[in-house]
Design an enzyme around this catalytic site. Structure first.
Site, PDB file in Angstrom:
ATOM      1  N   GLY A   1       5.203   3.064   0.990  1.00 52.15           N
ATOM      2  CA  GLY A   1       6.091   3.863   0.104  1.00 52.15           C
ATOM      3  C   GLY A   1       6.066   3.357  -1.446  1.00 52.15           C
TER       4      GLY A   1
ATOM      5  N   SER B   1       0.735  -1.247  -0.020  1.00 56.86           N
ATOM      6  CA  SER B   1      -0.031   0.062   0.044  1.00 56.86           C
ATOM      7  C   SER B   1       0.917   1.262  -0.085  1.00 56.86           C
ATOM      8  CB  SER B   1      -0.975   0.078   1.262  1.00 56.86           C
ATOM      9  OG  SER B   1      -0.003   0.202   2.473  1.00 56.86           O
ATOM     10  N   LYS B   2       0.327   2.508  -0.229  1.00 55.39           N
ATOM     11  CA  LYS B   2       0.876   3.774   0.093  1.00 55.39           C
ATOM     12  C   LYS B   2       1.839   3.895   1.213  1.00 55.39           C
ATOM     13  CE  LYS B   2      -1.226   6.508  -3.452  1.00 55.39           C
ATOM     14  NZ  LYS B   2      -0.307   7.572  -4.067  1.00 55.39           N
ATOM     15  N   ARG B   3       1.046   3.427   2.134  1.00 60.12           N
ATOM     16  CA  ARG B   3       2.032   3.384   3.494  1.00 60.12           C
ATOM     17  C   ARG B   3       3.208   2.858   3.639  1.00 60.12           C
ATOM     18  NH1 ARG B   3       1.582  -0.257   7.480  1.00 60.12           N
ATOM     19  NH2 ARG B   3       0.098  -1.442   6.054  1.00 60.12           N
TER      20      ARG B   3
END
Ligand code: GLU
Length: 333
Positions: A242, A238-240
């Protein structure tokens, strides 16, 4: 040996992300290694979610990564007549039939199967009714009633699926549009694709697509399903973590050769070598050594890779690449 022809087939419903970029790199390398061809096909049949700006963004990211493609771009929305000609061929040869069952009726059949503890499926109700076209009629493939679909996946090895798992799938919807599996088979055949490399979220489509190839009497390409990229915690990326779109890495100032090198090593190996020149990647990547286990994204390794390519670069080139960032930060002059 016949010429190797691969393709990358993104849906323009978002920017190119690192998972898609890695698939594209594998397809590109396989074609370049064998002096073959690499095609790009825009799968834009989802009219609600597909946007031209995403197509443009995907193309820009491909160019930035150095993934040049051969021939013209193909857009699926421009090929409906071609798909339907193949559906007609299946109807004429008795490999497909018209079905008048409503979505509610099909859902009831699925429910009935579920209630009996069976896999939810269409029960073949219209298979022998000899219906013709009509309001609300779709076309279904007349799948074999017994046997197995077997294929040798480049990444996962031998996969066998019993046809009892696959019901008579819809190949043309009641609105006249072909379904995804139908369109992909027609395109891959028409474009002369010999190797279909894609994410393993598509592995369950492959036996269905093979049934369509067989019904049409067409040669079946080689398939390779690459596992997803996981986050460092081995959960869904996920975006979390990076993990972002290629364009965001570009905006951050990452070097494209670093991203390519990093992504290739996520799921492929050549001995213990970590860093490759572009020419070495083309030389060594032959479709072997693809890891069936999902790889985890490691931002620190990506940075390490980037640092290596920065050090390798002539200072003047690096300075030129740096200039717009210096300017943007208001530090110019
Ligand atoms: N358009 C599909 C996707 O973006 C790819 C389908 C394929 O490669 O066959 O997931």
């Amino acid at each position: 040996m016949t010429q190797v022809v691969t393709r990358f087939a993104p849906s323009p419903t978002g920017h190119l992300h690192i998972g898609g970029a890695r698939t594209a790199i594998f397809c590109w390398l396989l074609a370049r290694h064998f002096n073959g061809r690499f095609h790009l096909r825009i799968e834009d049949t989802d009219l609600l979610r597909s946007k031209q700006e995403y197509t443009d963004s995907i193309l820009a990211s491909m160019r930035w990564l150095g993934l040049d493609w051969d021939g013209e771009l193909t857009y699926q929305t421009q090929r409906t007549d071609i798909y339907n000609a193949y559906v007609d061929r299946l109807l004429e040869t008795g490999h497909a039939y018209w079905c008048s069952c409503t979505p509610e009726a099909v859902e009831a059949m699925r429910e009935e199967a579920r209630a009996k503890g069976l896999k939810p499926r269409y029960n073949g109700c219209c298979r022998n009714r000899d219906l013709g076209p009509g309001e609300g009629h779709c076309v279904r493939l007349k799948a074999p009633l017994s046997g197995k679909v077997v294929f040798d996946d480049l990444v996962k090895g031998k996969i066998a699926v019993d046809v009892s798992e696959l019901d008579d799938m819809v190949i043309r919807r009641a609105d006249g549009m072909p379904t995804y599996n139908m369109a992909v088979v027609v395109d891959d055949h028409d474009m002369g694709i010999t190797h279909v490399i894609r994410g393993d979220d598509h592995v369950s489509n492959t036996p269905r697509q093979i049934l369509i190839y067989e019904a049409l009497g067409l040669p079946v390409p080689r398939f390779g399903h690459v596992p997803m990229i996981l986050g460092p915690d081995r959960q869904k990326l996920s975006k979390r973590h990076g993990a972002r779109a290629v364009i965001e890495y570009q905006q951050d100032g990452l070097l494209p050769q670093a991203l390519v090198n990093y992504l290739v090593r996520l799921g492929w190996s050549h001995g213990n070598q970590e860093l490759f020149t572009p020419a070495e990647l083309v030389e060594f990547f032959d479709g072997g050594n693809l890891n069936p286990a999902a790889a985890a994204f490691d931002p620190a390794k990506l940075e390490w890779c980037n640092a290596h390519f920065m050090r390798e670069m002539p200072l003047a080139d690096l300075a030129a690449l740096t200039a717009p960032f210096v300017e943007q930060a208001g530090l110019g002059k």
